[in-house]
Design an enzyme around this catalytic site. Structure first.
Site, PDB file in Angstrom:
ATOM      1  N   HIS A 138       0.815  -1.223   0.000  1.00 56.27           N
ATOM      2  CA  HIS A 138       0.000   0.000   0.000  1.00 56.27           C
ATOM      3  C   HIS A 138       0.852   1.277   0.000  1.00 56.27           C
ATOM      4  CE1 HIS A 138      -3.621  -2.292   0.480  1.00 56.27           C
ATOM      5  NE2 HIS A 138      -3.225  -2.826   1.617  1.00 56.27           N
ATOM      6  N   ASP A 172      -2.539 -10.596  -2.308  1.00 56.35           N
ATOM      7  CA  ASP A 172      -3.101 -10.133  -1.033  1.00 56.35           C
ATOM      8  C   ASP A 172      -4.595  -9.828  -1.241  1.00 56.35           C
ATOM      9  OD1 ASP A 172      -2.003  -8.730   1.761  1.00 56.35           O
ATOM     10  OD2 ASP A 172      -3.743  -7.677   0.930  1.00 56.35           O
ATOM     11  N   HIS A 174      -6.175  -7.290  -0.365  1.00 53.47           N
ATOM     12  CA  HIS A 174      -6.363  -5.870  -0.693  1.00 53.47           C
ATOM     13  C   HIS A 174      -5.586  -5.492  -1.955  1.00 53.47           C
ATOM     14  CE1 HIS A 174      -6.700  -6.280   3.752  1.00 53.47           C
ATOM     15  NE2 HIS A 174      -7.741  -5.484   3.586  1.00 53.47           N
ATOM     16  N   ASP A 261      -4.507 -12.889   3.770  1.00 54.31           N
ATOM     17  CA  ASP A 261      -5.779 -12.368   4.291  1.00 54.31           C
ATOM     18  C   ASP A 261      -6.959 -12.733   3.383  1.00 54.31           C
ATOM     19  OD1 ASP A 261      -4.515 -10.644   2.510  1.00 54.31           O
ATOM     20  OD2 ASP A 261      -4.664  -8.868   3.790  1.00 54.31           O
TER      21      ASP A 261
HETATM   22  N1  Q9C Z   1      -9.806  -2.568  10.999  1.00 49.39           N
HETATM   23  C1  Q9C Z   1      -2.408  -5.252   4.237  1.00 49.39           C
HETATM   24  O1  Q9C Z   1      -3.013  -6.312   4.183  1.00 49.39           O
HETATM   25  N2  Q9C Z   1      -8.238  -1.767   6.850  1.00 49.39           N
HETATM   26  N3  Q9C Z   1      -2.986  -4.117   4.695  1.00 49.39           N
HETATM   27  C2  Q9C Z   1      -8.380  -1.666   8.249  1.00 49.39           C
HETATM   28  C3  Q9C Z   1     -10.014  -2.935   9.634  1.00 49.39           C
HETATM   29  C4  Q9C Z   1      -6.884  -1.586   6.390  1.00 49.39           C
HETATM   30  C5  Q9C Z   1      -4.363  -4.107   5.104  1.00 49.39           C
HETATM   31  C6  Q9C Z   1      -9.812  -1.769   8.677  1.00 49.39           C
HETATM   32  C7  Q9C Z   1      -6.338  -2.859   5.826  1.00 49.39           C
HETATM   33  C8  Q9C Z   1      -4.901  -2.747   5.388  1.00 49.39           C
HETATM   34  C9  Q9C Z   1      -0.975  -5.194   3.870  1.00 49.39           C
HETATM   35 ZN    ZN Z   2      -4.087  -7.196   2.757  1.00 52.96          ZN
END
Ligand code: Q9C
Ligand code: ZN
Length: 318
Positions: A138, A172, A174, A261
Site C-alpha cells: 500500500h 493479497d 487488498h 488475508d
Molecule cells: N480494521 C495489508 O493487508 N483496513 N494491509 C483496516 C479494519 C486496512 C491491510 C480496517 C487494511 C490494510 C498489507
Molecule cells: Zn491485505
C-alpha cells in the site's frame, strides 16, 4: 524443500498498539506474532535455517520513495519516546498506519529482507521467501498507508528489473495501490492483482478494472477485483487467467506479493479460501517455471498464518 527463507528479528521493533477506525481506537491487526507464527510452522516441517538479510544502501529505497518522505519517517521515529505513537497528518493515506520509535528500523529491515531475496535470485536461486514485516504494497512513493511504510515488493522489483522484465503478482486480499501507482507508466514491470472489490474494501480508491496503465505502461497493469465471499472455484479461474498473462509477457522474474488475508478465517478479510487451497496456488505459480521471489504482505489470523504459509510453500517447492 529447496527454498531460502529471509528473516530478521528487527521486525519486533514495530508493534503498533491501535488503529483509528471510524473515529474509534481499535486493536491493531498487524502484529509481530504474524511472522513468529510463520517461522514456528516452518521449523515444525524442518526448515530451521533462516538467512539474515544484508543491509542495503538507502539509495535502493530512494529509487522508489521520495527522499523527503523517507527522511520524514526516519526523523519522526527518532523523536518518539518508547511506547509513544504518532499518526502523522501528512505523507499518509489513512488512520491505520502509525509510527513508533522502532518503525523506521523495522521498515528498513523489511526492505533489506526483500532486497536480499532479490539478490539471491540474481545469483541463480529459483525460489526465495522474504518474511517482510511491516508489509509494503500500500505504500506509495511519498505516502504510508494500510500498515505499510516502504514498498518492499516494488523496491525488489526495481532491483530485479535491471536484468530483465518483471511481473509483480499481488494475491493479497487488498489491492496494492502503492505498487500499481509506482509502475503505472512502465512496461518493464507488469503489475497484476487479484483482490477484493475496492467499492467495498480498502483502499477504496484504487484497484478497479479500468486501471490498465498510462503512456508506455498502457496494458501493463491488470486488476481482477472479486466480490466479497469469493470462494475457491472463482479464485482458481481468476488465477489461471492471470498466469496466462504472465506466460505471454514472459518475464525473467516473478515477485509475488503474498497476503494470506484471503483466508476464510482471516479477521479482516472476506474471501473463502481454505488452508489446502494455498498449496494449489503455489503449484500453479511453480508451473510457470520462472525464478520467484515471495514477499510477505498481509494475513492476520495469527494462529493459522504459519499453516497457510507452509501450505503455499508445499505447492511452490515440492
Ligand atoms: N480494521 C495489508 O493487508 N483496513 N494491509 C483496516 C479494519 C486496512 C491491510 C480496517 C487494511 C490494510 C498489507
Ligand atoms: Zn491485505
Amino acid at each position: 524443500m529447496n527454498i531460502q527463507i529471509i528473516y530478521s528479528r528487527k521486525h519486533l521493533l514495530h508493534h503498533p498498539k491501535w488503529e483509528i477506525f471510524y473515529g474509534k481506537k481499535i486493536s491493531h491487526s498487524e502484529q509481530p506474532g504474524r511472522i513468529e507464527s510463520i517461522t514456528k510452522s516452518l521449523q515444525q516441517i524442518g526448515i530451521n535455517k533462516f538467512t539474515t538479510p544484508e543491509t542495503f544502501s538507502l539509495k535502493e529505497i530512494y529509487k522508489i520513495h521520495q527522499k523527503n518522505y523517507v527522511d520524514f519517517i526516519k526523523n519522526s521515529c527518532k523523536k518518539l519516546k518508547n511506547e509513544e505513537t504518532l499518526y502523522p497528518s501528512f505523507f499518509i493515506i489513512d488512520t491505520y498506519t502509525p509510527l513508533q520509535k522502532g518503525t523506521f528500523l523495522s521498515a528498513r529491515e523489511s526492505v533489506n529482507c526483500a532486497l536480499t531475496g532479490a539478490k539471491l535470485l540474481l545469483n541463480n536461486e529459483n525460489l526465495v521467501y522474504s518474511l517482510c514485516r511491516p508489509p509494503g504494497h500500500h505504500a506509495e512513493s511519498n505516502k504510508m498507508g494500510g500498515y505499510c511504510y516502504f514498498n518492499n515488493a516494488a523496491i525488489a522489483a526495481q532491483y530485479l528489473s535491471n536484468l530483465g522484465k518483471v511481473v509483480i503478482l499481488d494475491i493479497d486480499f487488498h489491492h496494492g495501490n502503492g505498487t500499481q501507482r509506482i509502475f503505472y507508466d512502465r512496461k518493464d514491470v507488469f503489475y497484476i492483482s487479484i483482490h477484493a472489490d475496492p467499492v467495498k474494501i480498502f483502499p477504496y480508491f484504487s484497484g478497479f478494472l479500468d486501471e490498465t496503465g498510462v503512456g508506455e505502461g498502457k496494458g501493463y497493469n491488470k486488476n481482477f477485483p472479486l466480490s466479497l465471499g469469493t470462494g475457491e472455484k472463482v479464485y482458481k479461474k481468476t488465477l489461471e487467467i492471470t498466469l496466462n498473462i504472465v506466460k505471454n509477457f514472459n518475464p525473467k522474474f516473478i515477485v509475488v506479493s503474498a497476503g494470506f488475508d484471503t483466508y476464510i478465517n482471516d479477521p479482516i478479510g472476506g474471501f473463502k479460501l481454505t488452508i489446502p487451497f494455498y498449496k494449489a496456488i503455489g503449484k500453479e505459480i511453480k508451473s510457470l517455471n520462472i525464478p520467484t521471489l515471495i514477499i510477505q504482505e498481509g494475513g492476520y489470523n495469527i494462529k493459522d498464518l504459519g499453516k497457510l504459509a507452509v501450505s503455499f510453500l508445499e505447492g511452490l517447492a515440492t
